[in-house]
Design a protein around this motif. Structure first.
Motif, short mmCIF file in Angstrom:
data_model
loop_
_atom_site.label_atom_id
_atom_site.label_comp_id
_atom_site.label_asym_id
_atom_site.label_seq_id
_atom_site.Cartn_x
_atom_site.Cartn_y
_atom_site.Cartn_z
N ALA A 1 0.82 -1.20 0.00
CA ALA A 1 0.00 0.00 0.00
C ALA A 1 0.85 1.25 0.00
N SER A 2 0.35 2.27 -0.71
CA SER A 2 0.93 3.61 -0.66
C SER A 2 -0.21 4.59 -0.89
N GLY A 3 -0.53 5.36 0.15
CA GLY A 3 -1.70 6.22 0.06
C GLY A 3 -2.92 5.38 -0.22
N PRO A 4 -3.78 5.79 -1.16
CA PRO A 4 -4.99 5.03 -1.44
C PRO A 4 -4.79 3.89 -2.43
N TYR A 5 -3.55 3.64 -2.86
CA TYR A 5 -3.29 2.69 -3.94
C TYR A 5 -2.49 1.47 -3.48
N ARG A 6 -2.60 0.40 -4.28
CA ARG A 6 -1.77 -0.79 -4.12
C ARG A 6 -0.73 -0.71 -5.23
N LEU A 7 0.54 -0.80 -4.85
CA LEU A 7 1.63 -0.72 -5.82
C LEU A 7 2.15 -2.11 -6.15
N PHE A 8 2.53 -2.30 -7.39
CA PHE A 8 3.08 -3.57 -7.89
C PHE A 8 4.60 -3.48 -7.86
N GLY A 9 5.24 -4.59 -7.48
CA GLY A 9 6.69 -4.63 -7.49
C GLY A 9 7.21 -6.01 -7.83
N LYS A 10 8.48 -6.05 -8.23
CA LYS A 10 9.19 -7.31 -8.49
C LYS A 10 10.38 -7.35 -7.56
N LEU A 11 10.34 -8.31 -6.66
CA LEU A 11 11.39 -8.50 -5.67
C LEU A 11 12.27 -9.65 -6.13
#
Length: 124
Positions: free
Chosen positions: A20-30
């Protein structure tokens, strides 16, 4: 965090993550090189997304470094209306990406970005 999708690679594994970041869900590649490896947070360019660092993430893993490349809000596979953000939003996203890594137990974290993305790095 949603259930991760695992992809095999020659150097470490790639895990798709969301946070989560603010009102959004962020996508990432770990990409994890080893559990105790230092981690580099990769900040993509404006108008791009995390794919920008796929080859760098692989090279980092081959050198023993883990990395997280994520899509800022309103970019790539992250939530948010395209083209609608301000610099403070990018800073908030970078801070939340660092918090995500810290919650995982990563304690040695560096930040890398090009052009304007470096602006958010010193603030975080």
């Amino acid at each position: 965090m949603t259930s991760p999708s695992q992809m095999s690679s020659a150097a470490g594994s790639v895990e798709e993550v969301r946070f989560a970041s603010g009102p959004y869900r962020l996508f990432g590649k770990l990409r994890a090189a080893a559990r105790d490896a230092p981690t580099i947070l990769l900040l993509h360019g404006l108008g791009f997304h995390s794919f920008e660092y796929d080859s760098l993430a692989l090279r980092l893993a081959q050198g023993g470094w883990s990395s997280l490349a994520f899509d800022f809000r309103c970019h790539g596979r992250s939530e948010g209306p395209r083209g609608r953000w301000v610099l403070q939003d990018l800073v908030e996203d970078a801070v939340n990406a660092l918090a995500f890594l810290s919650r995982r137990g990563d304690s040695r974290i560096g930040v890398f970005g090009r052009k304007r993305e470096r602006i958010s790095a010193p603030i975080t």
